[in-house]
Write a protein that holds these residues in place. Sequence first.
Motif, PDB file in Angstrom:
ATOM      1  N   LEU A  34     -17.178 -10.514  42.755  1.00  0.00           N
ATOM      2  CA  LEU A  34     -17.935  -8.960  42.501  1.00  0.00           C
ATOM      3  C   LEU A  34     -18.392  -8.225  43.822  1.00  0.00           C
ATOM      4  O   LEU A  34     -18.350  -7.007  43.774  1.00  0.00           O
ATOM      5  N   HIS A  35     -18.651  -9.124  44.859  1.00  0.00           N
ATOM      6  CA  HIS A  35     -19.005  -8.675  46.416  1.00  0.00           C
ATOM      7  C   HIS A  35     -18.031  -7.734  46.858  1.00  0.00           C
ATOM      8  O   HIS A  35     -18.141  -6.573  47.103  1.00  0.00           O
ATOM      9  N   THR A  36     -16.800  -8.109  47.229  1.00  0.00           N
ATOM     10  CA  THR A  36     -15.537  -7.565  47.641  1.00  0.00           C
ATOM     11  C   THR A  36     -14.583  -7.994  47.285  1.00  0.00           C
ATOM     12  O   THR A  36     -13.291  -7.493  47.628  1.00  0.00           O
ATOM     13  N   GLY A  37     -14.100  -9.306  46.660  1.00  0.00           N
ATOM     14  CA  GLY A  37     -12.968  -9.565  45.806  1.00  0.00           C
ATOM     15  C   GLY A  37     -12.251  -8.726  44.996  1.00  0.00           C
ATOM     16  O   GLY A  37     -11.216  -8.516  44.851  1.00  0.00           O
ATOM     17  N   VAL A  38     -13.063  -7.772  44.352  1.00  0.00           N
ATOM     18  CA  VAL A  38     -12.608  -6.899  43.144  1.00  0.00           C
ATOM     19  C   VAL A  38     -11.693  -5.870  43.919  1.00  0.00           C
ATOM     20  O   VAL A  38     -10.264  -5.744  43.502  1.00  0.00           O
ATOM     21  N   ASN A  39     -12.073  -5.565  45.388  1.00  0.00           N
ATOM     22  CA  ASN A  39     -11.210  -4.463  45.879  1.00  0.00           C
ATOM     23  C   ASN A  39      -9.905  -5.200  46.496  1.00  0.00           C
ATOM     24  O   ASN A  39      -8.900  -4.421  46.389  1.00  0.00           O
ATOM     25  N   SER A  40     -10.190  -6.275  46.872  1.00  0.00           N
ATOM     26  CA  SER A  40      -9.078  -7.059  47.224  1.00  0.00           C
ATOM     27  C   SER A  40      -7.876  -7.249  46.477  1.00  0.00           C
ATOM     28  O   SER A  40      -6.843  -7.199  46.671  1.00  0.00           O
ATOM     29  N   LEU A  41      -8.424  -7.434  45.096  1.00  0.00           N
ATOM     30  CA  LEU A  41      -7.287  -7.942  44.096  1.00  0.00           C
ATOM     31  C   LEU A  41      -6.833  -6.513  43.539  1.00  0.00           C
ATOM     32  O   LEU A  41      -5.462  -6.369  43.164  1.00  0.00           O
TER      33      LEU A  41
ATOM     34  N   GLY B  86     -28.632 -20.217  47.127  1.00  0.00           N
ATOM     35  CA  GLY B  86     -29.881 -20.831  46.282  1.00  0.00           C
ATOM     36  C   GLY B  86     -30.080 -20.416  44.850  1.00  0.00           C
ATOM     37  O   GLY B  86     -31.074 -20.306  44.262  1.00  0.00           O
ATOM     38  N   HIS B  87     -28.564 -19.842  44.322  1.00  0.00           N
ATOM     39  CA  HIS B  87     -28.636 -19.894  42.873  1.00  0.00           C
ATOM     40  C   HIS B  87     -29.416 -18.377  42.416  1.00  0.00           C
ATOM     41  O   HIS B  87     -30.208 -18.222  41.355  1.00  0.00           O
ATOM     42  N   GLN B  88     -28.887 -17.305  43.194  1.00  0.00           N
ATOM     43  CA  GLN B  88     -29.447 -16.071  42.622  1.00  0.00           C
ATOM     44  C   GLN B  88     -28.580 -15.259  41.551  1.00  0.00           C
ATOM     45  O   GLN B  88     -27.185 -15.694  41.494  1.00  0.00           O
ATOM     46  N   ASP B  89     -28.964 -14.515  40.691  1.00  0.00           N
ATOM     47  CA  ASP B  89     -28.200 -13.743  39.790  1.00  0.00           C
ATOM     48  C   ASP B  89     -27.440 -12.822  40.493  1.00  0.00           C
ATOM     49  O   ASP B  89     -27.554 -12.442  41.500  1.00  0.00           O
ATOM     50  N   HIS B  90     -26.279 -12.431  39.568  1.00  0.00           N
ATOM     51  CA  HIS B  90     -25.516 -11.245  40.086  1.00  0.00           C
ATOM     52  C   HIS B  90     -24.946 -10.566  38.774  1.00  0.00           C
ATOM     53  O   HIS B  90     -25.360 -10.754  37.715  1.00  0.00           O
ATOM     54  N   ALA B  91     -24.045  -9.592  39.047  1.00  0.00           N
ATOM     55  CA  ALA B  91     -23.929  -8.711  38.038  1.00  0.00           C
ATOM     56  C   ALA B  91     -23.244  -9.334  36.680  1.00  0.00           C
ATOM     57  O   ALA B  91     -23.133  -8.731  35.677  1.00  0.00           O
ATOM     58  N   ALA B  92     -22.726 -10.537  36.886  1.00  0.00           N
ATOM     59  CA  ALA B  92     -22.112 -11.180  35.774  1.00  0.00           C
ATOM     60  C   ALA B  92     -22.965 -12.446  35.181  1.00  0.00           C
ATOM     61  O   ALA B  92     -22.581 -13.060  34.239  1.00  0.00           O
ATOM     62  N   THR B  93     -24.172 -12.465  35.447  1.00  0.00           N
ATOM     63  CA  THR B  93     -25.153 -13.605  34.987  1.00  0.00           C
ATOM     64  C   THR B  93     -25.922 -12.988  33.711  1.00  0.00           C
ATOM     65  O   THR B  93     -26.496 -13.646  33.159  1.00  0.00           O
ATOM     66  N   GLY B  94     -25.964 -11.839  33.730  1.00  0.00           N
ATOM     67  CA  GLY B  94     -26.747 -11.131  32.489  1.00  0.00           C
ATOM     68  C   GLY B  94     -28.239 -11.017  32.930  1.00  0.00           C
ATOM     69  O   GLY B  94     -29.163 -10.894  31.876  1.00  0.00           O
TER      70      GLY B  94
ATOM     71  N   THR C  80     -29.809  -8.029  31.108  1.00  0.00           N
ATOM     72  CA  THR C  80     -28.771  -6.747  31.295  1.00  0.00           C
ATOM     73  C   THR C  80     -27.468  -7.163  30.905  1.00  0.00           C
ATOM     74  O   THR C  80     -26.981  -8.442  30.611  1.00  0.00           O
ATOM     75  N   TYR C  81     -26.613  -5.968  30.890  1.00  0.00           N
ATOM     76  CA  TYR C  81     -25.202  -6.450  30.705  1.00  0.00           C
ATOM     77  C   TYR C  81     -24.490  -7.273  31.555  1.00  0.00           C
ATOM     78  O   TYR C  81     -24.711  -7.005  32.658  1.00  0.00           O
ATOM     79  N   ALA C  82     -23.781  -8.402  31.045  1.00  0.00           N
ATOM     80  CA  ALA C  82     -23.286  -9.169  31.978  1.00  0.00           C
ATOM     81  C   ALA C  82     -21.713  -8.847  32.010  1.00  0.00           C
ATOM     82  O   ALA C  82     -20.964  -8.569  31.187  1.00  0.00           O
ATOM     83  N   ILE C  83     -21.274  -8.470  33.269  1.00  0.00           N
ATOM     84  CA  ILE C  83     -19.959  -8.045  33.580  1.00  0.00           C
ATOM     85  C   ILE C  83     -19.045  -9.221  32.998  1.00  0.00           C
ATOM     86  O   ILE C  83     -19.117 -10.407  33.359  1.00  0.00           O
ATOM     87  N   ASN C  84     -17.947  -8.871  32.428  1.00  0.00           N
ATOM     88  CA  ASN C  84     -16.985  -9.756  32.028  1.00  0.00           C
ATOM     89  C   ASN C  84     -15.870  -9.948  33.061  1.00  0.00           C
ATOM     90  O   ASN C  84     -15.072  -8.994  33.077  1.00  0.00           O
ATOM     91  N   ILE C  85     -15.948 -11.174  33.827  1.00  0.00           N
ATOM     92  CA  ILE C  85     -15.124 -10.909  34.925  1.00  0.00           C
ATOM     93  C   ILE C  85     -13.597 -10.933  34.264  1.00  0.00           C
ATOM     94  O   ILE C  85     -12.648 -10.402  34.896  1.00  0.00           O
ATOM     95  N   MET C  86     -13.039 -11.860  33.330  1.00  0.00           N
ATOM     96  CA  MET C  86     -11.912 -11.688  32.659  1.00  0.00           C
ATOM     97  C   MET C  86     -11.733 -10.209  32.206  1.00  0.00           C
ATOM     98  O   MET C  86     -10.506  -9.802  32.384  1.00  0.00           O
ATOM     99  N   GLY C  87     -12.305  -9.705  31.627  1.00  0.00           N
ATOM    100  CA  GLY C  87     -12.233  -8.004  31.029  1.00  0.00           C
ATOM    101  C   GLY C  87     -12.008  -7.394  32.437  1.00  0.00           C
ATOM    102  O   GLY C  87     -10.993  -6.499  32.278  1.00  0.00           O
ATOM    103  N   LEU C  88     -12.652  -7.545  33.394  1.00  0.00           N
ATOM    104  CA  LEU C  88     -12.571  -6.718  34.487  1.00  0.00           C
ATOM    105  C   LEU C  88     -11.203  -6.770  35.348  1.00  0.00           C
ATOM    106  O   LEU C  88     -10.696  -5.911  35.677  1.00  0.00           O
ATOM    107  N   VAL C  89     -10.914  -8.226  35.269  1.00  0.00           N
ATOM    108  CA  VAL C  89      -9.719  -8.762  35.905  1.00  0.00           C
ATOM    109  C   VAL C  89      -8.323  -7.973  35.162  1.00  0.00           C
ATOM    110  O   VAL C  89      -7.383  -7.079  35.533  1.00  0.00           O
TER     111      VAL C  89
END
Length: 584
Positions: free
Chosen positions: A417-424, A448-456, A464-473
């Motif tokens: 989600l950081h920069t891999g989306v652009n690469s894909l 250290g186990h921080q949340d991100h846009a796909a953890t909810g 919050t809404y958890a990004i669906n990585i499979m749906g995004l791909v």
Amino acid sequence: MSGKKVIMLGNEAIARGAYEAGVKVSSAYPGTPSTEVSEYMVQYKDDVYCEWAPNEKVAAEVAIGASIAGARALVCMKHVGFNVAADPAYSVSYMGVGGGLIFMVADDPGLYSSQNEQDTRMVARAAKLPVIEPANSQEAKEFLKAAYDLSEEFDRPIVFRTTTRLAHSQSFVELDERAEKEGKAYEKDVRKNVLMPANAKGRHTVIEKEMARLAEAANSLPMNKVEMKDTKIGVITSGIPYLYVKEALPEASVLKLGLVNPLPKELIADFASKVDELYIIEELDPVIEDQIKAWGIPCKGKDLFSVEGEYSANMLKKVILGEETEVKAAAENVPNRPPILCPGCPHRSVYHVLNKLGIHAAGDIGCYTLGAVPPLSVVDTTICMGASISSLHGMEKAKGKEYIKNWVAVIGDSTFLHTGVNSLMNMVYNNGTGTVMILDNSTTGMTGHQDHAATGKTLQGDDTYAINIMGLVKSLGIKNVQEINAFDIEGLEKLVKEEVAKDEISVIITKSPCVLLTKGAKPFYRVDADKCKKCGMCLKPACPAMEKLADKTAYIDTTMCTGCGLCDSLCKFGAIEFVKAGER
């Protein structure tokens, strides 16, 4: 609360300083050694909005937006994250600020948790950004507050540089009350805030004048202080090295700089004229030294000291005084303990399968980098965040489709989600082929186990809404997208074989949460020694909970075992038994 003294980490003190300075908005992407600033900021969420952003560029732009609106804002990152944020950082340098704007950037001398040892002061100087550097937790708090005042007075975003040693060391901090800032009223100013060429040309002239004005003011700033003692030795230093200087050379005269860009020329020249021998003590690059020498002031620095790693009091004593410090010799025959994946880590089962299949992996930044070391030995490259996918694409374009049929790209969920989306996206757009494996462990693991846009969950703990990585791909137009449990090694082996053979883009999402996210008692496995055939198959993934006894029987340390079942899936003789959580 005012006047109370408490012990704080440097990062904790920075969060406190932001709170006391009246900061309204804080955005960051986690990266050691900067991560804890944002985690400590959450305790002030009633007054300071704080968030995790997908990457440092976005975080910087959020803070810039808050500044334009008139509020004081903070953006936090580690030194390599500053590279990601360079585009907005260079631009906002020309724009200036509304409310005070600070880039808190943590360097890592000694490479404790980074892929390089770059010096943020060099980047900031190129971007024409002022740099302030504290030496302890009290200064971290007070200098940050002063930085906001300077930012607004001189219309400059400011880089607040720390290092690992400052971020993760503790000292006393005297607390003050929060200074509530109403914030500046927003004023539309196209010439200042819209950087089309004609406007940017005018802004360049303005910032050069402001930097010159700040350089003049630096000669009398309280954070730049002279401590005159014996004039035989004079030292100019800043940050953590100041503490080494005070320990090693207690009688030396010292000019301690808090503002390290721009430098106070008159103050430095005056100090240099009063000492017999001038030393510049700074870790990493000769930023201060080069400027002082350019002014024609004789000094000694990197001709005596290294541009690599951290300094120490013992090093200064040896180089300047010729004194050797007696230290105990390191113990002999100590077993080597390289970093390893945790017991139960889902990355281990993925790498076991790839190793078995003889597949190379273009790696990325995260826990899964540890797949490079024996005996897994799968990861061949690690460059920067998101580079696994891009570099695999480059290999395919250089060597063709057949070449990469024994390669995959591996990347974590947060890094994707950081920069891999652009690469894909680039692979899709440029008709690439290749297999990408997203190792989704439901967290930002290495920092250290921080949340991100796909953890909810947000940094402030809100749902919050958890990004669906499979749906995004799939939304990128990729047809071959499969999700599988990382510990289903038979299914994973079959899937990898199928996908790498295809002449199109395939994405495999191995979805198993980081074992450290589960609290409380865990199930575990143990070995039935009578059934063990001593074949060693269960030991191949190198789980630290497993070992081989003197008679070659496998043994599981049940205090370390997390019950992932990888060893059991590899044993063909039923010698490994499952034990429920709470049972012995």
